[in-house]
Scaffold this motif. Structure first.
Motif, PDB file in Angstrom:
ATOM      1  N   GLN A 278       0.836  -1.206   0.000  1.00 43.98           N
ATOM      2  CA  GLN A 278       0.000   0.000   0.000  1.00 43.98           C
ATOM      3  C   GLN A 278       0.870   1.254   0.000  1.00 43.98           C
ATOM      4  O   GLN A 278       0.580   2.219  -0.701  1.00 43.98           O
ATOM      5  N   LEU A 279       1.948   1.222   0.779  1.00 51.27           N
ATOM      6  CA  LEU A 279       2.839   2.393   0.835  1.00 51.27           C
ATOM      7  C   LEU A 279       3.437   2.677  -0.530  1.00 51.27           C
ATOM      8  O   LEU A 279       3.520   3.815  -0.972  1.00 51.27           O
ATOM      9  N   LYS A 280       3.841   1.609  -1.203  1.00 48.73           N
ATOM     10  CA  LYS A 280       4.473   1.782  -2.518  1.00 48.73           C
ATOM     11  C   LYS A 280       3.486   2.408  -3.498  1.00 48.73           C
ATOM     12  O   LYS A 280       3.851   3.233  -4.328  1.00 48.73           O
ATOM     13  N   GLN A 281       2.229   1.992  -3.377  1.00 49.33           N
ATOM     14  CA  GLN A 281       1.235   2.536  -4.307  1.00 49.33           C
ATOM     15  C   GLN A 281       0.866   3.974  -3.954  1.00 49.33           C
ATOM     16  O   GLN A 281       0.822   4.842  -4.824  1.00 49.33           O
ATOM     17  N   CYS A 283       2.422   6.179  -2.056  1.00 47.52           N
ATOM     18  CA  CYS A 283       3.519   7.156  -1.999  1.00 47.52           C
ATOM     19  C   CYS A 283       4.375   7.097  -3.261  1.00 47.52           C
ATOM     20  O   CYS A 283       5.534   7.512  -3.248  1.00 47.52           O
ATOM     21  N   ARG A 284       3.817   6.573  -4.325  1.00 44.82           N
ATOM     22  CA  ARG A 284       4.574   6.403  -5.568  1.00 44.82           C
ATOM     23  C   ARG A 284       5.201   7.711  -6.045  1.00 44.82           C
ATOM     24  O   ARG A 284       6.282   7.738  -6.598  1.00 44.82           O
TER      25      ARG A 284
END
Lengths: 376, 544
Positions: A278-281, A283-284
């Motif tokens: 979720q963070l990767k998505q 905070c992309r």
């Protein structure tokens, strides 16, 4: 390439230590500027740790305007350092009227404020002063924060240090960050000189951040006063750090997951896989593309070093309990801590964040593949 | 023609046609292949009489002339048989004896083809070569403290997000409180845009699907393909390959019975659902599958009688507006798959795109917005729509992105740009330009037909008969005699070739900019154009 040096020590040190390390690392055309960040101050500031310290460069007119402004909002000077400028001007350093380092007494009505509100107000005052300064070009304000001094100037670091007589006890500090060489990607501007500071967080970086424009646009749209400036492509590293820790409530071990997330297959194997995906998505936008070595300081006086994912810039951490230094090159470390156990030096790689906590007892290394230390 | 014959207004000469057939009697072997292959029957056997005068030197004898007959090719001039310039004749000619040549002036056919009160409808493209995308340059090459990357050796992560992305704060809160997090797909930024099973021939569609499956499963490139309106073959709906498919629902709702019925038996969820409100090539026209292409199979999948025209209304007739559609249709599509599949609308680029976008930003269910610019291709549209309706994609996508930036939502509602991407062959450059202008990904259809199946159309009104099912290559025909010309396996192979080569070219653009771990969405500081007005409009650098 920029030279970075940071040191954290149980006993306050002179900033000249860091500048000498920069000088050892100097190569080629380096040294077009210097930035110094001092925190956990010794000397006269030791006893007034809670008072906000304003650091900047002023013209005589600017200083008058500053005094009016600060008095109007109820700040009284508590202590100041006067830097007397010698008559002989070394080549390459601009002539200034006043280098200001001044500690203030909070206005009485601020006593009731929460720390959070105090932080916001201090930031707003700093930004207001920056804006006033940009109107008439009479003041440059680097920081306005308790227990923090920042000095930036154009010119060869050691020459600047000698010219301003920075090797004085009043400026001794337990945490020192220094960067040599001005920002070269955008217009030369004092504000573009590292380290950058926001709400107790400071970072400096060497290298270049090609994702600067989208990150800047993203941060500016977050609706937070402090995400401003952007005089350098590296300034966003400080803002992202602040965003990660203050807005998202995550720890320093999450910082690297924001700026350089793991690849999908590594995330799938990670103990905190659901969160990281979720963070990767979400905070992309904040993903940086190197090469970068970032050295930063947290509000609790920890120092850390993180690298980009693959075009790594050199970086080394070493020292002994009580004193650790972070350097962009080993020779800088050798110059300052020659008697450390070199075999215990750490050169953080693409998954690592090296951290020396406020106790200065050891170097912790957190790998991105390890579980995150999540707050409840 | 006899001396008292009449010459009517619609009687055209070969010169009046857009394409003239040049035929060489000396080379022709009279094999008949050209006449057999011509999709519009522009050629017929010609019987020509040739008079030869034989002069005699002896003045006592009179000179004589003799007549001979020879056979050859005659070009028909009736509007319905006018040569379309596809060049299939030269493709099959064993002796290179025949070639269509473009007329040297504006053709008169355009005034005469609209017989019976119906203006010309054609398939294909807008026939306007060039465009702003081809003029954009990538000017920020990492050369100072950040060395350019090696496009051939670095690891790259070209993934884009399809689906509504929550703000990081909200996302973490939902994760903690076990709230609903909208589904998000990580996909390849180049999507095969909606081309329906009715519009394309079975081997073409099958080839595309096979290619996409191969790219996903063997090449590990998460390429997605949109079905277009018209449903999906039942076996595909019930297969694991459905996850590579974006199902499109358009205003005709064609094929949706089949899809809804298959939901309980679906092994995997589709990648997404695209609700088509408009397409760039014919904004306001809706779709049109002409009767020529509605054969038994297509009729069965679409749930309609055979051999009837299938126009989709220009808007969803059950909907009052996109705002309402956002509330109803998007939500009902979410419900159909248990809120696990992203649903987003596709609209034509228009001066009102921003208003649509603003409405979508206020709805957490909207998974994105696909915008189709004026250069989009089509299976069938009125000439006038194709040529004169629509909005260029570059400025439209830029406006939308900057609007999202102002709202602080640029990471949250992905924009997909389509319409003329790669129309001059520069697929990777056009896609990269659109992404740097603010698109999260691009859709392309026409280029794929051209590159993967050898579509003969070009930006100069060549061929353009996709609508009537006479596609000379069998790409857009439902007539087995034509589509047998196309081999699905070869199409699949070409699709893979196209994507892999796109990937290489894309890296060659992105790597020098110093990017590799995330797509350069909105990296407008890398773009430059040699037109002051365009630079100002797009807010990119002006370079000369």
């Amino acid at each position: 390439m920029c030279r970075l040096f940071a040191i954290t020590s149980e006993t306050p040190l002179s900033p000249i230590v860091a500048l000498e390390a920069l000088d050892v690392m100097r190569e080629g055309h380096d040294g077009s500027g210097v930035g110094l960040f001092l925190r956990d101050l010794g000397g006269p500031f030791e006893k007034i740790k809670n008072s906000p310290v304003l650091s900047g460069i002023f013209t005589a007119d600017g200083l008058r305007r500053l005094d009016h402004f600060m008095m109007d909002i109820g700040f009284l000077t508590k202590h100041k350092i006067s830097i007397k400028i010698p008559k002989a001007q070394p080549q390459g350093i601009p002539r200034r009227d006043v280098y200001l380092i001044r500690a203030y007494e909070y206005p009485d009505e601020w006593d009731k404020l929460t720390w959070e509100e105090t932080q916001n107000r201090l930031t707003r005052i700093r930004l207001q002063l920056v804006e006033m300064g940009s109107e008439k070009e009479d003041m440059v304000v680097f920081s306005f924060w308790p227990d923090v001094i920042m000095i930036k100037e154009i010119g060869d670091p050691l020459t600047v240090a000698r010219y301003l007589d920075l090797d004085r006890e009043e400026l001794h500090a337990r945490v020192i960050m220094a960067q040599g060489r001005q920002n070269t990607n955008y217009a030369i501007n004092l504000y573009a000189c590292h380290p950058f500071f926001l709400h107790g967080y400071a970072t400096m970086t060497n290298g270049e951040n090609t994702a600067f424009v989208p990150i800047k646009e993203y941060l500016m749209s977050r609706g937070f006063d402090g995400y401003s400036g952007f005089y350098s492509d590296s300034e966003v590293f400080t803002h992202i750090l602040h965003y990660t820790m203050e807005r998202l409530g995550l720890g320093i071990d999450a910082y690297k997951h924001i700026i350089t997330p793991l690849q999908d297959e590594d995330i799938a194997r990670h103990p905190s896989a659901a969160l990281l995906k979720q963070l990767k998505q979400t905070c992309r936008r904040l993903i940086i593309d190197g090469p970068n070595c970032t050295i930063g300081c947290l509000p609790d006086h920890s120092l850390f070093m993180a690298q980009d994912r693959k075009k790594l810039r050199p970086g080394v951490v070493g020292g002994y309990p009580g004193r650790y230094a972070f350097s962009s090159e080993i020779c800088g470390l050798d110059a300052v801590l020659p008697y450390r156990d070199k075999s215990r030096d750490i050169q953080p790689m693409h998954l690592d964040t090296a951290l020396v906590g406020p106790d200065r007892k050891e170097i912790q290394l957190c790998r991105q593949t390890e579980a995150l230390d999540l707050p409840n | 023609m006899s001396s008292n014959g009449s010459i009517g207004p619609s009687q055209l000469s070969i010169k009046d046609l857009p394409w003239q057939i040049v035929w060489d009697k000396e080379k022709c072997a009279l094999c008949g292949k050209c006449t057999a292959v011509c999709p519009v029957r522009a050629l017929e056997l010609g019987v020509f009489q040739k008079r030869a005068i034989t002069p005699v030197i002896d003045i006592r004898q009179a000179s004589a002339s003799s007549f001979s007959v020879y056979y050859g090719i005659r070009q028909k001039t009736a509007p319905e048989n006018a040569c379309i310039g596809c060049g299939m004749c030269s493709l099959v000619c064993p002796n290179d004896a025949i070639l269509p040549v473009r007329g040297d002036e504006a053709d008169k056919l355009v005034f005469h083809i609209n017989q019976g009160g119906a203006p010309r409808r054609r398939g294909g493209r807008r026939n306007a070569p060039g465009g702003i995308l081809d003029r954009i340059k990538f000017i920020r090459i990492s050369m100072l403290t950040d060395p350019a990357l090696d496009a051939g050796r670095h690891e790259f992560e070209f993934r884009t997000l399809l689906g509504r992305v929550l703000t990081p704060e909200e996302n973490l809160r939902h994760l903690k409180e076990n709230g609903w997090i909208p589904p998000v797909r990580e996909i390849y930024p180049l999507i095969i845009g909606g081309m329906s099973f009715g519009a394309l021939s079975p081997p073409m569609w099958e080839g595309l699907q096979m290619g996409v499956a191969y790219l996903n499963e063997e090449m590990h490139m998460p390429v997605r393909m949109c079905t277009g309106e018209g449903g999906c073959p039942p076996r595909l709906l019930r297969s694991r390959f459905l996850q590579y498919v974006i199902l499109q629902i358009a205003s005709g709702y064609f094929g949706w019975d089949e899809i809804i019925h298959a939901i309980p038996e679906m092994k995997v969820d589709p990648c997404a659902v695209e609700i088509k409100y408009g397409q760039g090539a014919k904004p306001g026209d809706g779709g049109l599958l002409m009767w020529n292409k509605v054969n038994k199979l297509i009729a069965a999948i679409r749930g309609v009688p055979e051999g009837v025209n299938l126009p989709s209304p220009p808007t969803h007739q059950t909907k009052y507006s996109i705002e309402e559609a956002v509330a109803k249709m998007i939500q009902s599509m979410y419900m159909a798959w248990g809120f696990r599949v992203p649903v987003y609308p596709k609209i034509s680029a228009t001066s009102t795109t921003l208003a649509v976008l603003n409405n979508l930003t206020r709805n957490t269910y909207a998974a994105g917005l696909a915008i189709d610019g004026e250069d989009g291709g089509t299976g069938a549209a009125y000439n006038v729509s194709l040529n004169t309706m629509g909005h260029p994609i570059a400025s439209n996508i830029r406006d939308c992105y900057q609007n999202l930036v102002r709202l602080g939502m640029q990471n949250e509602l992905p924009l997909f740009a389509g319409g003329g991407v790669g129309k001059s062959g520069n697929l990777a450059a056009n896609a990269a330009a659109l992404i740097m202008l603010g698109a999260s990904g691009v859709q392309t259809g026409k280029y794929i037909m051209q590159a993967a199946a050898g579509c003969l159309g070009s930006e100069s009104d060549r061929c353009n008969i996709c609508n009537v099912g006479l596609c000379p290559k069998g790409i857009t025909s439902q007539d087995p005699r034509l589509y047998r010309r196309l081999d699905a396996e070869q199409v699949a192979q070409r699709v893979v070739d196209v994507f892999v080569s796109f990937d290489t070219e894309f890296k060659k653009i992105i790597a020098p900019l110093g990017r590799s771990t995330s797509l350069p969405i909105g990296m407008s500081d890398a773009l430059g154009i040699d037109d002051q007005a365009a630079a100002e409009r797009l807010q990119i650098k002006y370079v000369v």
